[in-house]
Design an enzyme around this catalytic site. Structure first.
Site, PDB file in Angstrom:
ATOM      1  N   GLU A 179       2.498 -30.343 -26.816  1.00 22.10           N
ATOM      2  CA  GLU A 179       3.115 -31.512 -26.483  1.00 22.10           C
ATOM      3  C   GLU A 179       4.745 -31.548 -26.834  1.00 22.10           C
ATOM      4  O   GLU A 179       5.007 -32.734 -27.156  1.00 22.10           O
ATOM      5  CB  GLU A 179       2.401 -32.812 -27.181  1.00 22.10           C
ATOM      6  N   ASN A 180       5.362 -30.429 -27.161  1.00 27.59           N
ATOM      7  CA  ASN A 180       6.799 -30.400 -27.595  1.00 27.59           C
ATOM      8  C   ASN A 180       7.441 -31.795 -26.709  1.00 27.59           C
ATOM      9  O   ASN A 180       7.337 -31.680 -25.835  1.00 27.59           O
ATOM     10  CB  ASN A 180       7.324 -29.032 -27.223  1.00 27.59           C
ATOM     11  N   GLU A 239      -1.343 -34.449 -23.390  1.00 32.23           N
ATOM     12  CA  GLU A 239      -0.060 -33.914 -23.703  1.00 32.23           C
ATOM     13  C   GLU A 239       0.756 -35.324 -23.573  1.00 32.23           C
ATOM     14  O   GLU A 239       1.816 -35.338 -24.347  1.00 32.23           O
ATOM     15  CB  GLU A 239       0.162 -32.844 -23.209  1.00 32.23           C
TER      16      GLU A 239
HETATM   17  N1  0A1 Z   1      -1.191 -30.251 -30.335  1.00 27.47           N
HETATM   18  C1  0A1 Z   1      -1.769 -29.417 -29.327  1.00 27.47           C
HETATM   19  C2  0A1 Z   1      -2.945 -28.333 -29.914  1.00 27.47           C
HETATM   20  C3  0A1 Z   1      -2.010 -27.132 -30.196  1.00 27.47           C
HETATM   21  C4  0A1 Z   1      -2.379 -26.790 -31.566  1.00 27.47           C
HETATM   22  C5  0A1 Z   1      -1.797 -25.658 -32.125  1.00 27.47           C
HETATM   23  C6  0A1 Z   1      -1.146 -24.707 -30.944  1.00 27.47           C
HETATM   24  O1  0A1 Z   1      -0.972 -23.410 -31.477  1.00 27.47           O
HETATM   25  C7  0A1 Z   1      -1.269 -22.699 -32.599  1.00 27.47           C
HETATM   26  C8  0A1 Z   1      -1.144 -25.091 -29.786  1.00 27.47           C
HETATM   27  C9  0A1 Z   1      -1.412 -26.346 -29.325  1.00 27.47           C
HETATM   28  C10 0A1 Z   1      -2.688 -30.421 -28.761  1.00 27.47           C
HETATM   29  O2  0A1 Z   1      -3.642 -31.256 -29.076  1.00 27.47           O
HETATM   30  O3  0A1 Z   1      -2.575 -30.718 -27.299  1.00 27.47           O
HETATM   31 ZN    ZN Z   2      -3.210 -33.156 -29.014  1.00 27.51          ZN
END
Ligand code: 0A1
Ligand code: ZN
Length: 880
Positions: A270-271, A304
């Site tokens: 979600e950047n 996202e």
């Molecule tokens: N925050 C993202 C999940 C995510 C977590 C770690 C990552 O790389 C190590 C990549 C994505 C989500 O919840 O969609």
């Molecule tokens: Zn997430």
């Protein structure tokens, strides 16, 4: 082998950061072999933190430092120290500008954390701790700063240059290079930083927010994938509208960019303003993607997008709070998807996943609370407990508060904490303050691991018309938590009369005619509690835990007939499905124990009745008629009987095929694809019911079924039907299987995502030579250890999606997995560790298999230079 075991990080050790960063200016000179990163940070001492020794410690991994300066003065080596993963500056002013220049090597980065190369594209992944592989920084989520990012690269190789926020400048430079500059006005933690550089094309659209802001939407892909973005774009706009209508949340930048990449460790990220997606969750065309893929895309795009408020505008104070953003965001996506499609089916699918993954996790050596108390490697905590159980906690709060107060509470949360890094406690406090409810006991859900079990018994007194439900709750111990406290549990119940209708419900102590709604949310708080309903003349059949109102296991002594009755009449679609599952589980377990067990006629009659119900919601019907998986059956047994379960399930399928042959065939005929492909819930339901019936028919010994399968496979109507037919043909074996495998490969060899399916269908084959085939595929020219999707589709599919063959008695599957983990660990520890979960619950198997799995785990733990990721999973799996 680990000489010094890596140290855990503890929640109780959390301290606010001593230094904060106001603004960040980053300059990237991009090149896959050698990229230079210049950083300018405005650092200041945090007035709210306890003053420490005056040192500033910055995180940094695999960085080559070329320059470091404070307020324009280059520092000599004596003024700083670099250890493996930290840069320490002795004595710094209270406010200063720090400048660094480092060099990194994206093409060598196979771990896919930080800046890496995916095909010809440069991209980043910073959550949770990847930013420290890009530059020296305070890489923790409670340090939020404003970023300006400039990117310089060769223009012909990298015509598209993207970063977070809004574009502010773009120009050509000498020598065929160009520059793009991006500015993100919202303070954010490092983990939301992103950049992408590549030869990409984009599908564009626009969105007008409720308050009139115009937002440009772009989905960037490699040129050959431009025709596969429609569904993702459509889903994005629906999610944006839904969040405005449901939570009053609007998007806040001028652009929203999504990039699809082929190498990605997770689903998507979600950047801020620049989501990076695993291509699997963006690209779809009816001939390349199944209905499940389309639904997956809709769900992940929404997830996202929803993070922009639950995660980005309001973020986590530390990684123990991960569920603050993930649990809430999963819940928001679940409700969005329910609103867009079939609510009942969505709930069934979500609970299926919860039970299969989270209940399993909660009952094994890796069990942990939704808010864990310690970790060795945070990457290991992106778990079903943090995500899916976390979402169930938010759902329970929504139940307890009711829609009006829940919305009031989320409004308060967004208002109070915008721009902050907070905790799950802050979230619960908003729920509490907005509603006036006491959630003291509810908080235990965050700190206590394990799945509560509810023992329900009842009593009916015909003379007085009283019906009592007695509920006892008990949570089994989990590692580090031998004793459990009672939880505050919302238990939704209904009572069915003999005609199958919901009765009006009045609890003792309530006035007649007060609230006689047919569903009641009982609130459990004690170890044991009773509820007395009045005015119940005949003995009812209780419908318990409607809609799966809490993540618990319910035990009530239903007769087969009562389960069939609920399956036919319950007004709660979820419980109709769940009663069917309980009944078929019961029958299958009896068949395991006693191979000659006769399937009750009533069960087959209920199946037949369902198949003939032409007015039914086909998607729901398909869910109801699907037998529990082999691993679900294993989860219900004291000791998993791998072979017995497989035998029983196959036997029941062929019994159904033989007994209901004509009905199954009729459903296949009636639901054939006619007309152009559509993705409506109705059409999806048709396909899934038809393919389920085809599956049953293939389990019988009717020679017509393979013909139907081959016809469907050759018709190439859509990928859902192609894959369903391919699966069945491959399981059936013989020359037809080999022809189909070869034909499919010939057609799709250039499409990576479809090729993943080709690998997976072979890895999940039920035939006894599957492991041999899987070994063969390891040396297929299209297999790649550095592409996580490919590893998951071959190794992951075999070890996690083929219980019978992975757990073959000779232990060959375990040896295979141990080798793959050891081979992958130096390249991509995250994926290696996740694969190893397939053996975590080794104690649930017979002693011979236990010994073999334990030996395989020990061999992994003895590996050279093990990552923290794999070390943590292996050592915790083996711990007593
Ligand atoms: N925050 C993202 C999940 C995510 C977590 C770690 C990552 O790389 C190590 C990549 C994505 C989500 O919840 O969609
Ligand atoms: Zn997430």
């Amino acid at each position: 082998m680990y000489r010094d075991s890596p140290h855990p990080v503890y929640l109780e050790d959390y301290r606010p950061p001593e230094f904060l960063v106001d603004r960040v200016d980053l300059h990237f000179d991009l090149d896959p072999e050698v990229t230079h990163v210049e950083a300018r940070l405005d650092v200041y001492r945090n007035p709210a933190a306890v003053r420490g020794d005056g040192c500033l410690q910055l995180h940094g991994e695999k960085l080559e430092l070329e320059r470091i300066a404070i307020d324009g003065r280059d520092l000599p080596p004596a003024e700083y120290r670099i250890e493996a993963e930290l840069l320490t500056l002795h004595r710094v002013p209270d406010r200063f500008r720090l400048e660094t220049r480092v060099c990194i090597h994206p093409a060598q980065n196979t771990a896919l954390e930080g800046l890496y190369l995916s095909g010809d594209m440069l991209c980043t992944q910073c959550e949770p701790e990847g930013f420290r592989r890009i530059t020296y920084f305070l890489d923790r989520p409670d340090v939020m700063a404003r970023y300006r990012t400039s990117l310089v690269a060769d223009k012909s190789r990298y015509p598209v240059l993207l970063a977070n926020g809004n574009p502010v400048e773009a120009r050509d430079l000498p020598d065929g290079r160009h520059l793009a500059c991006w500015e993100d006005p919202f303070p954010k933690p490092t983990y939301l930083f992103a950049l992408v550089a590549g030869d990409l094309r984009s599908v564009e659209d626009e969105y007008h927010t409720a308050s009139g802001r115009e937002v440009e939407l772009h989905i960037y892909v490699e040129p050959e994938n431009l025709d596969k973005c429609n569904h993702a774009m459509h889903s994005l706009k629906k999610a944006m509208r839904w969040d405005e209508e449901t939570y009053g949340r609007e998007y806040d930048l001028d652009v929203y960019n999504i990039v699809a990449v082929s190498h990605f460790n997770m689903g998507a990220m979600e950047n801020k303003g620049l989501n990076v997606f695993n291509a699997k969750y963006v690209l779809a065309r009816p001939d390349t993607a199944t209905d499940a893929d389309f639904q997956g895309i809709g769900g992940v795009i929404a997830h996202e997008y929803f993070h922009n408020w639950t995660g980005n505008r309001i973020t986590c104070r530390d990684w123990f709070q991960l569920s603050l953003k993930e649990g809430f965001t999963v819940f928001r996506e679940q409700e969005f998807s329910a609103d867009m499609g079939s609510r009942g089916v969505k709930r069934i699918q979500d609970v299926r996943v919860l039970r299969a993954r989270q209940f399993a996790e909660d009952s094994g050596p890796l069990a942990h609370p939704v808010r864990p108390e310690s970790y060795i490697e945070i990457n290991n905590f992106y778990t079903a407990t943090v995500y899916e159980k976390g979402a169930e906690l938010v759902r329970m709060l929504a139940h307890l508060l009711g829609p009006g107060l829940f919305r009031k509470a989320t409004d308060l949360y967004f208002e109070r904490h915008d721009g902050q890094a907070v905790t799950t406690e802050d979230f619960v406090r908003c729920m509490e303050e907005a509603s006036g409810r006491d959630l003291g006991q509810f908080r235990r859900w965050y700190s206590q691991a394990g799945t509560p079990e509810l023992e329900v018994s009842d009593e009916h007194d015909a003379a007085t018309g009283t019906y009592s439900l007695r509920v006892r709750q008990h949570t089994p111990p989990t590692p580090g938590q031998p004793h459990k406290e009672p939880l505050h549990i919302p238990l939704a119940v209904g009572l069915l009369d003999a005609a199958g209708h919901d009765q009006p419900l009045r609890l003792e102590g309530e006035d007649e005619g007060e609230t006689e709604a047919p569903i009641r949310m009982l609130e459990l708080r004690e170890d044991e509690q009773s509820f007395r309903f009045l005015g119940i003349r005949e003995r009812p059949v209780p419908s318990l835990l409607r809609g799966f109102s809490a993540p618990v296991k319910v035990r009530y002594d239903y007769s087969d007939e009562e389960l069939m009755f609920l399956m036919a009449h319950d007004s709660d679609g979820f419980n109709r499905w769940d009663s069917g599952q309980s009944l078929s589980t019961r029958i299958l377990l009896q068949m395991v124990a006693e191979p000659g067990f006769r399937v009750p006629d009533g069960f087959l009659m209920a199946f037949r009745k369902a198949l003939r119900d032409t007015g039914a919601d086909r998607a729901l019907l398909a869910e109801i008629l699907t037998l529990p998986t082999e691993s679900h059956l294993g989860d219900q047994m004291e000791t998993v009987d791998v072979d017995g379960i497989h035998r029983a399930r196959e036997a029941l399928k062929s019994h159904i095929a033989a007994e209901l042959h004509a009905d199954l065939l009729a459903v296949v005929e009636q639901n054939r694809e006619a007309g152009p492909f559509v993705l409506t819930p109705e059409a999806i339901g048709r396909r899934s019911l038809k393919n389920l019936c085809l599956d049953y028919l293939m389990s019988g010994n009717d020679g017509q079924a393979p013909v139907l399968c081959r016809e469907q496979f050759s018709a190439h109507n859509n990928m859902t039907d192609d894959m369903a037919a391919l699966h069945l043909l491959v399981d059936d074996g013989g020359p037809a299987a080999e022809t189909a495998i070869a034909e499919f490969y010939g057609q799709w060899r250039d499409d990576g995502l479809v090729l993943d399916k080709w690998f997976a269908v072979q890895a999940t084959c039920k035939r006894d030579d599957t492991l041999r085939r899987v070994y063969g595929l390891l040396s297929h020219p299209d297999y790649s250890m550095t592409n996580p999707n490919r590893v998951r589709s071959l190794v992951g599919a075999f070890c996690m999606g083929n219980q019978h063959r992975f757990h073959s008695a000779d232990g060959a599957g375990y040896g295979f997995l141990a080798d793959r983990v050891l081979e992958l660990d130096p390249l991509n520890p995250q994926i290696a560790a996740r694969l190893l979960h397939a053996m975590a619950r080794w104690r649930r198997f017979d002693s011979a298999r236990q010994g073999l799995m334990r030996a395989a785990l020990e061999r992994v733990l003895g590996g050279e230079n093990l990552s923290k990721d794999v070390y943590e999973v292996a050592s915790k799996s083996l711990a007593d």
